[in-house]
Design a protein around this motif. Sequence first.
Motif, PDB file in Angstrom:
ATOM      1  N   VAL A 198       0.849  -1.209   0.000  1.00 47.03           N
ATOM      2  CA  VAL A 198       0.000   0.000   0.000  1.00 47.03           C
ATOM      3  C   VAL A 198       0.879   1.251   0.000  1.00 47.03           C
ATOM      4  CG1 VAL A 198      -1.607   1.368   1.415  1.00 47.03           C
ATOM      5  CG2 VAL A 198      -2.016  -1.065   1.087  1.00 47.03           C
ATOM      6  N   SER A 248      -5.149   0.103   4.452  1.00 42.29           N
ATOM      7  CA  SER A 248      -3.736  -0.149   4.698  1.00 42.29           C
ATOM      8  C   SER A 248      -3.473  -1.398   5.530  1.00 42.29           C
ATOM      9  CB  SER A 248      -3.117   1.069   5.393  1.00 42.29           C
ATOM     10  OG  SER A 248      -3.833   1.370   6.570  1.00 42.29           O
ATOM     11  N   THR A 306      -9.026  -4.479  -0.834  1.00 38.38           N
ATOM     12  CA  THR A 306      -7.768  -3.753  -0.652  1.00 38.38           C
ATOM     13  C   THR A 306      -6.695  -4.282  -1.605  1.00 38.38           C
ATOM     14  OG1 THR A 306      -7.112  -5.192   1.195  1.00 38.38           O
ATOM     15  CG2 THR A 306      -8.278  -3.179   1.756  1.00 38.38           C
ATOM     16  N   VAL A 356      -4.720  -1.943  -4.447  1.00 37.57           N
ATOM     17  CA  VAL A 356      -3.265  -1.825  -4.612  1.00 37.57           C
ATOM     18  C   VAL A 356      -2.866  -2.165  -6.049  1.00 37.57           C
ATOM     19  CG1 VAL A 356      -1.037  -2.800  -3.935  1.00 37.57           C
ATOM     20  CG2 VAL A 356      -2.719  -2.262  -2.192  1.00 37.57           C
TER      21      VAL A 356
END
Lengths: 270, 613
Positions: B191, B227, B234, B238
Amino acid sequence: MKEFIKSIFFFTILIFLGLVSLYGVLVPDNVPVKATGVVQFGVFKTGLALYQGDRPYYYTFSPYNDYFVLSDGSRNNFFSQEEIKEKRFTTNMHRSKIKDIRSVILSYFGLALPQISYYGENKQIDYFSQVRDNKVTITRRFKVEGSNSPQIFGSTLNYYGIDFVYDKSGNLYGYKSEDEIANFAKFYGITFTAKTEDSRTEVLDKTIIIVNPDVAGAMVVKANENQILWVNRNTRMIEIEEQSVPTNGYYTTTINVEVYENPGQAQNNL
Amino acid sequence: MISILFYLFPILIGRAGFRAINKERSISYPFVSYFVFGALTIFGWALVGKYVVQTLFPGYSFNEIFRVMLFILGGLAIFINTVIIRRIDYSEIKKHFQPLILSIFLAGIVYFLWHQNSPYSLNWDFLEHQTLINNILSGRYSFFTSKITDTFIFNGYSSIFHTLVAVPQIFLPTGITDFWLGISFIHLVTVIFASYILAKAVTNEESVALLSAIIGAFVFETVTFTSLFFIPQTLAAVVFILLFAQLIEEIKQVRLPSLTLLVFSSLFLFLTHYVVGMLAVFIYTGVYLYFRYEKMIAETVNQTVILEIIVLIITVLILFSSLVPLGFLNSGEAEFFNFPIGEKFSFMLRAYGYSILLFLPLGVVKIIKSKEKLEIIAMMIALFILSLVLMQLPYVFKFYVLGRFFVHLIMAIGMVVLLNKTTSLFINNLLILFYIFIYIGIFVANSYYWKNILNYKNILTHISPNEIKASEFIKNKYSGNDILLISDPATQNIIETLSGINSQGGAYANKRTRGQLIAISDATVPQEIRDRLYLINDTIELVAGIRLLVLSGRYFQWQLASVQNKNALYFNVWTPSDLTYNNKKYIELLSSDTNDFTLVYENPSLVILEVNN
């Protein structure tokens, strides 16, 4: 030189904006909270309290309940009902956002301890705490302006009607059914003798155990040699009385509480 | 450390196969294309294993077939990489070495702070994902998550994420909690790295990239969890950011990635998370097409009018979205996650303090004044996603998982406007260090806010050591048996994942199961409770064997909640809880009836009863 001044100016601006950025964070209401064995110990408007997660039971050390006895024998709460109703006092809770942020950061690393101060019309009451593993010591400082000096100070811890409140000799201060007493003996190996003759009873062995049937764990209140421990069933309070002489205008008293995972463990550590 | 195989294995495979689809030229940030291509290859390989090989050889289970196929694939990849390709582009590695070290350093600080008094992963969702992976490892497989386990009641993504996470666990079995701690750290590194790479690609300025990485490291949005939580949305974010940075780098070199790459990249993003992936694909292909047909667009379309129409549509949606009734959706979960604007503002303050209000407008003004095309595009994406997030529609907050990277980039641009006014390098470095401490302060306050409710015996956690011990007991005693675990949704979620023993729905138990559990709380006769427990069953594969009833502190707390909460998917008892005196009385009532229940395990947090058939 002009460049240098410009650099310093923007340096200051950026430092200021950075601090403003941090100032914007939100902080929870009851900061700091300290884990104490199976319960938490935190600060609330009404005082310092032991509690467990979302369970609706708070065992509070509060100036609303604490009292002093004057030379004429009269008993007075630190804050009278009128003072509480009319909010004729202030506290140091959430007075400063900067202090709150500092407290949150320190608390995150376990470096802040619950503390609260009350400021009345002619008095100041501070509650400080020390927490070591499962042991909590609450120190209360009381400063009063006036001629009639208090003689005896009472520190209190409330309990609930459903609680088992007993001493290390097995005297049970409250009514429980035979089934409940038998179950308690079966689960934890502790047998009780009901002691319900008086509504306010002195506990001679200076130790009291509180077990809430809906909260995991057991709390043990231990009085020092110079203190007298009472169970007051009328007000549902554990009262610890002691005499105190002022130092720098402050009367200082303490109360010790230990928290255990279950009544059996508490009994083994008495 | 085996968590790193999640990234390395697809990259190895992707690198081996990449030449076949992209023969003619090299590309910026090739590792992201290797990963995408490798991930799709593994997923395709798994689907072939399930739907072709297993049909041809029905005597073999999916996990046996997949294991063999992976070894073949891995062997081939190693052979191609070491014998055929051989050449390693060290200049590419060298280019990313500095940002990578920076990312690891910042991630180390963040992880150290985050795991203060928190020994286990705080990602609640990892439990349900690992449950699905456990099912893959034991031979149950499908393209659809809801067909692998009834823990997934909604197909929000394909099983590509879980297939990829299963790979390292197939090669080297490891402790579940350690695996997720490891992979979450690596995810955090990616991240931060992605934040840096994006900012560097768009602005070409080291200081903007550095500040964007710092903000990206310490800002933790407590709804999208970008994060610190490694979950499909997530991962998609990324990969999208790295692909976007790759696209920008290609544009700067006056070329575009091939159409094949565009298709593969879009496919990966979409399969990883349908909703977030779709927005990512929309933005990615939008920018791709814009630059492909830039001249034509400039000649034929009035861009200002289009922009005005978009702004008008978004404004209308923001104003009227709150009027849409949502209570009927997903047991109220949709409505629950449909935060009013005031609450969204609170989330923002928790994650950023006032920094977003100070530096975002500054960045916007700077970009408008400078008229740098790439910066304008990044700004428009940031503002577009922010507008979506402000709408009062369910789950739109999830889009911030993509938006945060662009918002941080604009904030960093705003900060650098002021930073560049100071001419001394020493002062600049001092200020950057100062901002690291400011963001540490914000992160700590935010973490305190989020973790405060998870207080259990001096640790802040979702999972207790007693639950882990109980799961080990169940795993050792009942593994391989036809058994159904029953408890409150949170306990089911934890123990099903850690023991591998099936439950109905885990944290997402269906209404029928919840109804039986609610009825049990009113029952006073053990036999009635037993009978009701046998009415609960898995919805994918019926369980004929015995039921294991886990009575935990959480179970009893859940039973104290309102019926509405007990039926709601958003409600759980998040914190471990020990048994109380009254809980023990109830347990005594059941365990004393040896015809119906047999007590097989107990610790301070829970007991396990075999429910006699």
